[in-house]
Design a protein around this motif. Structure first.
Motif, PDB file in Angstrom:
ATOM      1  N   THR A   9       0.036   3.968   2.557  1.00  0.00           N
ATOM      2  CA  THR A   9       0.725   3.903   3.958  1.00  0.00           C
ATOM      3  C   THR A   9       2.113   4.086   4.032  1.00  0.00           C
ATOM      4  O   THR A   9       2.626   5.100   5.179  1.00  0.00           O
ATOM      5  CB  THR A   9       0.597   2.299   4.229  1.00  0.00           C
ATOM      6  OG1 THR A   9      -0.781   1.871   4.445  1.00  0.00           O
ATOM      7  CG2 THR A   9       1.049   1.997   5.806  1.00  0.00           C
ATOM      8  N   SER A  20       0.812  -1.219  -0.069  1.00  0.00           N
ATOM      9  CA  SER A  20       0.152  -0.069  -0.078  1.00  0.00           C
ATOM     10  C   SER A  20       0.857   1.188   0.070  1.00  0.00           C
ATOM     11  O   SER A  20       1.432   1.693   1.097  1.00  0.00           O
ATOM     12  CB  SER A  20      -0.887  -0.211   1.441  1.00  0.00           C
ATOM     13  OG  SER A  20      -1.611   1.215   1.341  1.00  0.00           O
ATOM     14  N   GLN A  41      -0.439   9.301  12.536  1.00  0.00           N
ATOM     15  CA  GLN A  41      -0.659   8.350  11.700  1.00  0.00           C
ATOM     16  C   GLN A  41      -0.825   6.812  12.049  1.00  0.00           C
ATOM     17  O   GLN A  41      -1.209   6.349  11.113  1.00  0.00           O
ATOM     18  CB  GLN A  41       0.731   8.525  10.951  1.00  0.00           C
ATOM     19  CG  GLN A  41       1.224   9.959  10.402  1.00  0.00           C
ATOM     20  CD  GLN A  41       0.421  10.529   9.461  1.00  0.00           C
ATOM     21  OE1 GLN A  41      -0.461   9.889   8.800  1.00  0.00           O
ATOM     22  NE2 GLN A  41      -0.140  11.647   9.896  1.00  0.00           N
ATOM     23  N   PHE A  47      -3.009   5.927  14.036  1.00  0.00           N
ATOM     24  CA  PHE A  47      -4.400   5.893  14.471  1.00  0.00           C
ATOM     25  C   PHE A  47      -5.432   5.925  13.152  1.00  0.00           C
ATOM     26  O   PHE A  47      -6.432   6.064  13.471  1.00  0.00           O
ATOM     27  CB  PHE A  47      -4.941   7.003  15.563  1.00  0.00           C
ATOM     28  CG  PHE A  47      -4.027   6.821  16.652  1.00  0.00           C
ATOM     29  CD1 PHE A  47      -4.336   5.499  17.681  1.00  0.00           C
ATOM     30  CD2 PHE A  47      -2.936   7.441  17.023  1.00  0.00           C
ATOM     31  CE1 PHE A  47      -3.789   5.515  18.684  1.00  0.00           C
ATOM     32  CE2 PHE A  47      -2.231   7.150  18.369  1.00  0.00           C
ATOM     33  CZ  PHE A  47      -2.618   6.384  19.083  1.00  0.00           C
ATOM     34  N   ILE A  48      -4.678   6.273  12.014  1.00  0.00           N
ATOM     35  CA  ILE A  48      -5.759   6.581  10.797  1.00  0.00           C
ATOM     36  C   ILE A  48      -6.090   4.983  10.390  1.00  0.00           C
ATOM     37  O   ILE A  48      -5.225   4.076  10.310  1.00  0.00           O
ATOM     38  CB  ILE A  48      -5.036   7.059   9.714  1.00  0.00           C
ATOM     39  CG1 ILE A  48      -4.573   8.511  10.068  1.00  0.00           C
ATOM     40  CG2 ILE A  48      -5.806   7.012   8.454  1.00  0.00           C
ATOM     41  CD1 ILE A  48      -3.934   9.239   9.056  1.00  0.00           C
ATOM     42  N   LYS A  49      -7.390   4.827  10.188  1.00  0.00           N
ATOM     43  CA  LYS A  49      -7.826   3.437   9.574  1.00  0.00           C
ATOM     44  C   LYS A  49      -7.991   3.383   8.011  1.00  0.00           C
ATOM     45  O   LYS A  49      -8.184   4.235   7.513  1.00  0.00           O
ATOM     46  CB  LYS A  49      -9.294   3.371  10.122  1.00  0.00           C
ATOM     47  CG  LYS A  49      -9.392   3.119  11.602  1.00  0.00           C
ATOM     48  CD  LYS A  49     -10.907   2.588  11.945  1.00  0.00           C
ATOM     49  CE  LYS A  49     -10.886   2.568  13.498  1.00  0.00           C
ATOM     50  NZ  LYS A  49     -12.242   2.280  13.896  1.00  0.00           N
ATOM     51  N   GLU A  50      -7.379   2.464   7.573  1.00  0.00           N
ATOM     52  CA  GLU A  50      -7.144   2.316   6.164  1.00  0.00           C
ATOM     53  C   GLU A  50      -8.286   1.890   5.589  1.00  0.00           C
ATOM     54  O   GLU A  50      -9.269   1.283   5.971  1.00  0.00           O
ATOM     55  CB  GLU A  50      -6.219   1.159   5.780  1.00  0.00           C
ATOM     56  CG  GLU A  50      -4.899   1.369   6.643  1.00  0.00           C
ATOM     57  CD  GLU A  50      -3.875   1.682   5.623  1.00  0.00           C
ATOM     58  OE1 GLU A  50      -3.943   1.277   4.407  1.00  0.00           O
ATOM     59  OE2 GLU A  50      -2.756   2.161   6.184  1.00  0.00           O
ATOM     60  N   ARG A 102       2.462   7.940   3.682  1.00  0.00           N
ATOM     61  CA  ARG A 102       1.967   8.656   5.059  1.00  0.00           C
ATOM     62  C   ARG A 102       2.989   8.614   6.155  1.00  0.00           C
ATOM     63  O   ARG A 102       3.241   9.480   6.979  1.00  0.00           O
ATOM     64  CB  ARG A 102       0.767   7.712   5.607  1.00  0.00           C
ATOM     65  CG  ARG A 102       0.106   8.394   6.620  1.00  0.00           C
ATOM     66  CD  ARG A 102      -1.224   7.647   6.875  1.00  0.00           C
ATOM     67  NE  ARG A 102      -0.921   6.379   7.885  1.00  0.00           N
ATOM     68  CZ  ARG A 102      -1.690   5.403   7.534  1.00  0.00           C
ATOM     69  NH1 ARG A 102      -2.563   5.374   6.741  1.00  0.00           N
ATOM     70  NH2 ARG A 102      -1.248   4.283   8.247  1.00  0.00           N
TER      71      ARG A 102
END
Length: 194
Positions: A135, A132, A189, A191-194, A138
């Motif tokens: 990700t 990904s 970063q 705690f960001i849900k994909e 990020r």
């Protein structure tokens, strides 16, 4: 990305140093940054606004949002391959140069091969286990931002003010808050849900 974000400033300094009209460097650099920002914003916003499906369906790799058998998608993938083939050696050279400087070792053909193999191995492992790209960008963007945008400029400014005896409590707190903001950005970063 960390190496690129560091070395792009060296590239800009070299370009600006060779400019005929040195008095216009600030203006020219500002225009360049504004044009790059506008280009990214127009392409990103235009794609986002025109995307026909739910916005949650947008893939992190823009080419995955188009049909695989579309001619323009195939052409874009070929051009992207050309870009990677031309940019990758530059990035590898920067990383090799940085490794030689940091480790304070001489350059040799064997060392070049070892560093190249390490770089290729890391890239292949990421491609296999973390495909990904969103990700990867990020996290590397947050780390690069913390180091080159938030921490280093603030710490250098505080040290410069301290050496000149002009560092006040307000300035110290302000620059410390900037570094903390960059650290919180990196932390968020995770705690960001994909």
């Amino acid at each position: 990305m960390l190496a690129l974000s560091f070395y792009i400033h060296n590239i800009i300094i070299t370009i600006m140093a060779n400019n005929d009209r040195q008095d216009r460097n600030g203006r020219d650099l500002t225009i360049a940054f504004v044009l790059v920002t506008l280009t990214y914003m127009l392409v990103g916003a235009g794609f986002y606004i025109c995307f026909p499906l739910a916005k949650a369906c947008i893939e992190d790799n823009i080419l995955n949002n188009f049909e695989m058998h579309d001619v323009m998608t195939a052409v874009a993938r070929i051009l992207l391959l050309f870009q990677v083939v031309t940019v990758y050696p530059l990035v590898a050279f920067m990383l090799r140069s940085e490794a030689v400087l940091l480790l304070d070792i001489g350059s040799s053909r064997a060392l070049t091969i070892i560093i190249n193999l390490a770089i290729v191995t890391v890239c292949i492992l990421f491609a296999c286990f973390c495909p990904s790209i969103g990700t990867i960008i990020r996290y590397t963007g947050a780390v690069s931002g913390l180091v080159h945008i938030f921490a280093l400029p603030s710490l250098l400014q505080m040290r410069s003010l301290q050496l000149r005896g002009r560092l006040t409590w307000f300035q110290g707190i302000f620059h410390t808050l900037i570094v903390i903001f960059g650290a919180v950005n990196l932390l968020m970063q995770f705690f960001i849900k994909e």
